[in-house]
Design a protein around this motif. Structure first.
Motif, PDB file in Angstrom:
ATOM      1  N   LEU A 139      70.354 -60.429 143.605  1.00  0.00           N
ATOM      2  CA  LEU A 139      69.648 -59.690 142.559  1.00  0.00           C
ATOM      3  C   LEU A 139      68.943 -60.650 141.611  1.00  0.00           C
ATOM      4  N   GLU A 140      69.670 -61.715 141.302  1.00  0.00           N
ATOM      5  CA  GLU A 140      69.092 -62.724 140.417  1.00  0.00           C
ATOM      6  C   GLU A 140      67.843 -63.343 141.039  1.00  0.00           C
ATOM      7  N   ARG A 141      67.982 -63.614 142.339  1.00  0.00           N
ATOM      8  CA  ARG A 141      66.844 -64.220 143.018  1.00  0.00           C
ATOM      9  C   ARG A 141      65.649 -63.264 143.014  1.00  0.00           C
ATOM     10  N   PHE A 142      65.957 -61.993 143.194  1.00  0.00           N
ATOM     11  CA  PHE A 142      64.885 -60.993 143.169  1.00  0.00           C
ATOM     12  C   PHE A 142      64.178 -61.014 141.817  1.00  0.00           C
ATOM     13  N   ALA A 143      64.975 -60.995 140.742  1.00  0.00           N
ATOM     14  CA  ALA A 143      64.403 -61.000 139.399  1.00  0.00           C
ATOM     15  C   ALA A 143      63.613 -62.284 139.170  1.00  0.00           C
ATOM     16  N   GLN A 144      64.178 -63.360 139.649  1.00  0.00           N
ATOM     17  CA  GLN A 144      63.523 -64.656 139.497  1.00  0.00           C
ATOM     18  C   GLN A 144      62.154 -64.662 140.187  1.00  0.00           C
ATOM     19  N   THR A 145      62.081 -63.960 141.313  1.00  0.00           N
ATOM     20  CA  THR A 145      60.857 -63.970 142.106  1.00  0.00           C
ATOM     21  C   THR A 145      59.808 -62.997 141.581  1.00  0.00           C
ATOM     22  N   PHE A 146      60.258 -61.797 141.183  1.00  0.00           N
ATOM     23  CA  PHE A 146      59.287 -60.754 140.860  1.00  0.00           C
ATOM     24  C   PHE A 146      59.152 -60.483 139.363  1.00  0.00           C
ATOM     25  N   LEU A 147      60.163 -60.879 138.599  1.00  0.00           N
ATOM     26  CA  LEU A 147      60.100 -60.612 137.164  1.00  0.00           C
ATOM     27  C   LEU A 147      60.389 -61.887 136.373  1.00  0.00           C
ATOM     28  N   ASN A 148      59.738 -62.960 136.789  1.00  0.00           N
ATOM     29  CA  ASN A 148      59.961 -64.244 136.132  1.00  0.00           C
ATOM     30  C   ASN A 148      59.240 -64.262 134.788  1.00  0.00           C
ATOM     31  N   TRP A 149      60.036 -64.264 133.723  1.00  0.00           N
ATOM     32  CA  TRP A 149      59.468 -64.089 132.391  1.00  0.00           C
ATOM     33  C   TRP A 149      58.467 -65.194 132.036  1.00  0.00           C
ATOM     34  N   GLU A 150      58.841 -66.420 132.363  1.00  0.00           N
ATOM     35  CA  GLU A 150      57.957 -67.548 132.031  1.00  0.00           C
ATOM     36  C   GLU A 150      56.606 -67.414 132.726  1.00  0.00           C
ATOM     37  N   VAL A 151      56.686 -67.113 134.028  1.00  0.00           N
ATOM     38  CA  VAL A 151      55.448 -66.965 134.794  1.00  0.00           C
ATOM     39  C   VAL A 151      54.630 -65.811 134.233  1.00  0.00           C
ATOM     40  N   LEU A 152      55.296 -64.694 133.927  1.00  0.00           N
ATOM     41  CA  LEU A 152      54.591 -63.523 133.410  1.00  0.00           C
ATOM     42  C   LEU A 152      53.854 -63.872 132.124  1.00  0.00           C
ATOM     43  N   VAL A 153      54.550 -64.529 131.200  1.00  0.00           N
ATOM     44  CA  VAL A 153      53.937 -64.873 129.918  1.00  0.00           C
ATOM     45  C   VAL A 153      52.753 -65.808 130.136  1.00  0.00           C
ATOM     46  N   LYS A 154      52.930 -66.744 131.056  1.00  0.00           N
ATOM     47  CA  LYS A 154      51.885 -67.739 131.263  1.00  0.00           C
ATOM     48  C   LYS A 154      50.602 -67.119 131.830  1.00  0.00           C
ATOM     49  N   TYR A 155      50.795 -66.163 132.757  1.00  0.00           N
ATOM     50  CA  TYR A 155      49.610 -65.652 133.455  1.00  0.00           C
ATOM     51  C   TYR A 155      49.133 -64.289 132.962  1.00  0.00           C
ATOM     52  N   ALA A 156      49.868 -63.712 132.017  1.00  0.00           N
ATOM     53  CA  ALA A 156      49.445 -62.407 131.492  1.00  0.00           C
ATOM     54  C   ALA A 156      48.015 -62.429 130.944  1.00  0.00           C
ATOM     55  N   PRO A 157      47.615 -63.468 130.198  1.00  0.00           N
ATOM     56  CA  PRO A 157      46.248 -63.462 129.661  1.00  0.00           C
ATOM     57  C   PRO A 157      45.179 -63.400 130.748  1.00  0.00           C
ATOM     58  N   SER A 158      45.363 -64.159 131.833  1.00  0.00           N
ATOM     59  CA  SER A 158      44.315 -64.135 132.864  1.00  0.00           C
ATOM     60  C   SER A 158      44.297 -62.787 133.577  1.00  0.00           C
ATOM     61  N   ILE A 159      45.480 -62.191 133.757  1.00  0.00           N
ATOM     62  CA  ILE A 159      45.495 -60.862 134.390  1.00  0.00           C
ATOM     63  C   ILE A 159      44.869 -59.830 133.455  1.00  0.00           C
ATOM     64  N   LEU A 160      45.085 -60.001 132.158  1.00  0.00           N
ATOM     65  CA  LEU A 160      44.453 -59.106 131.185  1.00  0.00           C
ATOM     66  C   LEU A 160      42.927 -59.241 131.254  1.00  0.00           C
ATOM     67  N   ALA A 161      42.471 -60.487 131.422  1.00  0.00           N
ATOM     68  CA  ALA A 161      41.030 -60.697 131.586  1.00  0.00           C
ATOM     69  C   ALA A 161      40.550 -59.971 132.845  1.00  0.00           C
ATOM     70  N   GLY A 162      41.376 -60.019 133.901  1.00  0.00           N
ATOM     71  CA  GLY A 162      41.052 -59.295 135.126  1.00  0.00           C
ATOM     72  C   GLY A 162      40.968 -57.801 134.889  1.00  0.00           C
ATOM     73  N   VAL A 163      41.864 -57.278 134.039  1.00  0.00           N
ATOM     74  CA  VAL A 163      41.814 -55.851 133.698  1.00  0.00           C
ATOM     75  C   VAL A 163      40.459 -55.521 133.083  1.00  0.00           C
ATOM     76  N   GLY A 164      40.002 -56.422 132.192  1.00  0.00           N
ATOM     77  CA  GLY A 164      38.694 -56.209 131.568  1.00  0.00           C
ATOM     78  C   GLY A 164      37.596 -56.101 132.614  1.00  0.00           C
ATOM     79  N   VAL A 165      37.592 -57.024 133.574  1.00  0.00           N
ATOM     80  CA  VAL A 165      36.561 -57.016 134.619  1.00  0.00           C
ATOM     81  C   VAL A 165      36.649 -55.733 135.438  1.00  0.00           C
ATOM     82  N   THR A 166      37.873 -55.348 135.838  1.00  0.00           N
ATOM     83  CA  THR A 166      38.048 -54.142 136.655  1.00  0.00           C
ATOM     84  C   THR A 166      37.576 -52.891 135.908  1.00  0.00           C
ATOM     85  N   VAL A 167      37.944 -52.793 134.630  1.00  0.00           N
ATOM     86  CA  VAL A 167      37.550 -51.603 133.853  1.00  0.00           C
ATOM     87  C   VAL A 167      36.038 -51.549 133.685  1.00  0.00           C
ATOM     88  N   TRP A 168      35.469 -52.684 133.331  1.00  0.00           N
ATOM     89  CA  TRP A 168      34.020 -52.751 133.088  1.00  0.00           C
ATOM     90  C   TRP A 168      33.254 -52.385 134.356  1.00  0.00           C
TER      91      TRP A 168
END
Lengths: 232, 221, 251
Positions: free
Chosen positions: A9-38
């Motif tokens: 379970l831990e490994r699953f969380a580590q792989t799919f819900l890695n907090w550090e990775v999420l925080v690091k890449y959230a801005p670029s994915i948010l930028a992607g949201v902008g492109v998709t919406v536009w």
């Protein structure tokens, strides 16, 4: 046994819900949201307008023009979008026409939506009772006025549920832009995934799509129920 | 003009690419042969779930269907193909395509079957049950045949979409027709193989597109 | 309006119409005088509806001339929309615009054909709806009205354009029997205001009471015409007698 399950379970969380990775890449994915919406907004506005225009033009029943519209609508409904995207993206530069990946994706998906919208609205226009034309013309309204004020509003009403479904399906195809390098949600996520070696950005991207499109899917369900009396 | 023809309609390149593209076509058809029946079956179960008397089951299936209608199929495919290996589940491209499309197609076919079953009057069920047919017999012999006939245009229309969708398999390097054509393109620096593939898609799908339009018009009148 | 001239209000001369190989109208001549109510009777398929629909060119005649107040309706160079606005038409199936309220059904042509302002058009529409007794239903959509009410709105829609002649194409055939009376009452009042009317209908009793003249059509031709008394009491032609006995005997 228990510790192994926990570590799984831990490994699953580590792989799919890695907090550090999420925080690091959230801005670029948010930028992607902008492109998709536009992109989606542009495609819907231009595609719907073009499709409506073509359906109206077809109503004038000028032989060669109607034929061309039917061929256009058929071809863009029959070809897989990715085929057209690759064809335009890789073909046009060699023919001396340079479009950005964003423009290619916008043009292709707009034409596809226009083709579907044309067919749906045309079915709506032809399903309006002939008496409506006669009544309007008998009061002195011209062909174009009758089409615009009497026929099209009724055709639109019939067309709203299928148009909504089609618009959702086609705006979702903006994800295909990834293949030619449009920096949309999916593209940002796959890039982030390969940099981080972690699947969390992909899960975040999937979540972003669900958040974006689920309201419209639910709305389409509601619209269908509301207008279902027409079909029976 | 010559440059355009050279770029898009180079016959020599098309002939050279033909064997590769033909192998791709067989793979495309193989994907269809797996994915369409699976999607239809999954859709049928999804529809029965959405129409179930059991409230929890009903809500769960509606949630399933709406979720997979909201996710772009390519996102799903990439998640299954390159996301799941991180969790230790490594799938072949074909298996990834089959699973991703099963989820996506079940949702779309499910919506269509639900509408079809809903369009059959309750009188039909009552009549069938009154003759002693069981619930599943009634569904199979009385309701479903009518439901399928009522939504046949939508079923065909969605099947066209599924065939078009198989081209996404190229993204995960499954050598179907688009993948083959794009390979040929990158080798020859000509868009002609893509034009050839587009032509084959047209030959397969145009008659079906016409058929759907004809259906729509008949319903309109 | 409707100032008397030497010519009839509506004049039809030598009208022919084919549908494929079927010769639907075989040389029809009709003239309707000012303020006259002319009733056209005949078996179904006799061409009476086709004749009526040729009068505002919903059907295009193959040959023949039509004049409205002396102005040509047929022929090249005719401003069809301008002419149609002067000819009101009421249909068997009402053909109200389902997406517009009763009032807006009436105002559409006022605004878009006559170019009236919103206030002007609204005032005219309310007056027309008042005339058919439906001012209180002005904001209802057609779906919320009975068949008889819908047909009266349709009459108001035609009436509001102040036409010089009104055509009625079986205006009561699609109505439940108990709703027919209201529509006929409106038509009777219309006649009293001096409206010129050409009516295709099967309402014998109404023809007898209200018509100035009755025309019998059969097989694309006019069999005979005259006052209702003469046609009903003393028809000249065997075809008229057989038609009348079939209709009245059947009823």
């Amino acid at each position: 046994m228990e510790t192994e399950a926990l570590s799984g379970l831990e490994r699953f969380a580590q792989t799919f819900l890695n907090w550090e990775v999420l925080v690091k890449y959230a801005p670029s994915i948010l930028a992607g949201v902008g492109v998709t919406v536009w992109l989606s907004v542009l495609i819907i506005l231009v595609g719907m307008t073009l499709g409506t225009l073509l359906a109206c033009l077809r109503a004038y029943r000028v032989g060669p023009l109607s034929f061309l519209i039917v061929v256009f609508a058929d071809v863009f409904r029959a070809l897989p979008p990715l085929v057209v995207i690759l064809l335009v993206f890789f073909g046009l530069p060699n023919a001396g026409i340079y479009l950005s990946a964003f423009m290619v994706l916008f043009v292709v998906l707009t034409l596809i939506l226009a083709a579907f919208a044309e067919e749906i609205l045309w079915a709506g226009i032809t399903s309006v009772d002939k008496g409506q034309w006669e009544a309007a013309r008998s009061t002195g309204l011209g062909f174009t006025q009758t089409l615009g004020y009497v026929i099209l509003p009724q055709a639109m009403r019939l067309a709203i549920p299928p148009l909504t479904n089609r618009a959702i399906a086609i705006t979702k195809m903006t994800a295909l832009g990834t293949v030619i390098g449009v920096p949309d949600i999916l593209n940002q996520a796959t890039t982030a995934q390969s940099f981080s070696g972690n699947a969390s950005p992909l899960l975040l991207a999937a979540l972003a799509y669900v958040l974006l499109f689920l309201p419209f899917v639910i709305m389409s369900r509601w619209l269908e129920r509301r207008y279902s009396w027409k079909k029976a | 003009m010559d440059q355009l023809i050279e770029q898009f309609f180079n016959i020599e390149i098309m002939i050279a690419a033909w064997p590769t593209i033909l192998r791709g076509l067989w793979m495309t058809l193989a994907i269809c042969a797996v994915v369409i029946p699976m999607g239809l079956l999954g859709g049928l179960f999804a529809a029965l779930g959405m129409l179930s008397q059991n409230r929890a089951l009903r809500w769960a299936t509606v949630g399933f269907v709406d979720f997979f209608r909201a996710i772009p199929p390519l996102v799903l495919l990439i998640f299954v193909y390159s996301g799941l290996p991180f969790a230790g589940l490594r799938l072949s491209p074909f298996a990834a395509v089959a699973i991703a499309f099963l989820l996506n197609n079940s949702a779309y076919y499910g919506e269509i079957f639900r509408a079809g079953i809903g369009s059959v009057g309750t009188g039909q069920t009552e009549a069938a049950r009154s003759t002693g047919l069981g619930a599943s017999q009634t569904m199979a012999y009385v309701v479903l045949p009518q439901a399928v006939r009522n939504v046949l245009p939508d079923l065909i229309s969605n099947t066209i979409e599924v065939v078009k969708l198989t081209s996404l398999a190229s993204v995960v390097s499954l050598a179907e027709m688009l993948y083959a054509a794009d390979m040929a393109r990158s080798v020859t620096y000509s868009a002609s193989p893509l034009v050839l593939a587009a032509g084959i898609y047209l030959v397969i799908l145009w008659p079906l597109v016409r058929l759907v339009s004809r259906f729509e018009r008949r319903i309109a009148h | 309006m409707n100032a008397p001239t030497q010519r009839p209000s509506l004049e039809v001369r030598g009208l022919h119409k084919h549908f494929g190989t079927f010769h639907a109208l075989k040389g029809v001549d009709i003239s309707v005088e000012h303020s006259e109510l002319v009733f056209v009777l005949g078996p179904s398929g006799s061409g009476k509806s086709t004749m009526l629909r040729c009068c505002n060119r919903l059907e295009e005649p193959d040959a023949g001339d039509i004049f409205l107040e002396g102005d040509p309706v047929t022929g090249k160079g005719v401003d069809l929309n301008a002419i149609r606005q002067r000819i009101g038409m009421v249909f068997q199936s009402f053909n109200l615009y389902p997406h517009l309220s009763a009032r807006r059904n009436v105002t559409l042509a006022l605004r878009k054909v006559l170019g009236q302002s919103r206030d002007e058009a609204d005032a005219r529409a309310m007056a027309a709806l008042e005339q058919v007794g439906l001012a209180d239903k002005s904001e209802n959509l057609p779906a919320a009205l009975s068949g008889g009410q819908q047909q009266r709105v349709a009459i108001a829609r035609a009436l509001a354009l102040e036409p010089q002649v009104m055509l009625f194409d079986e205006p009561t055939s699609a109505l439940d029997p108990e709703l027919v009376g209201d529509v006929l009452a409106v038509m009777r009042e219309l006649k009293e205001t001096g409206m010129t009317m050409l009516v295709v209908s099967h309402e014998m009793q109404f023809a007898r009471e209200a018509a100035d003249r009755v025309i019998i059509m059969d097989d694309g031709q006019i069999v005979e015409q005259g006052s209702p008394e003469r046609i009903f009491e003393n028809p000249n032609h065997a075809r008229t007698r057989s038609f009348l006995s079939r209709v009245t005997g059947g009823a």
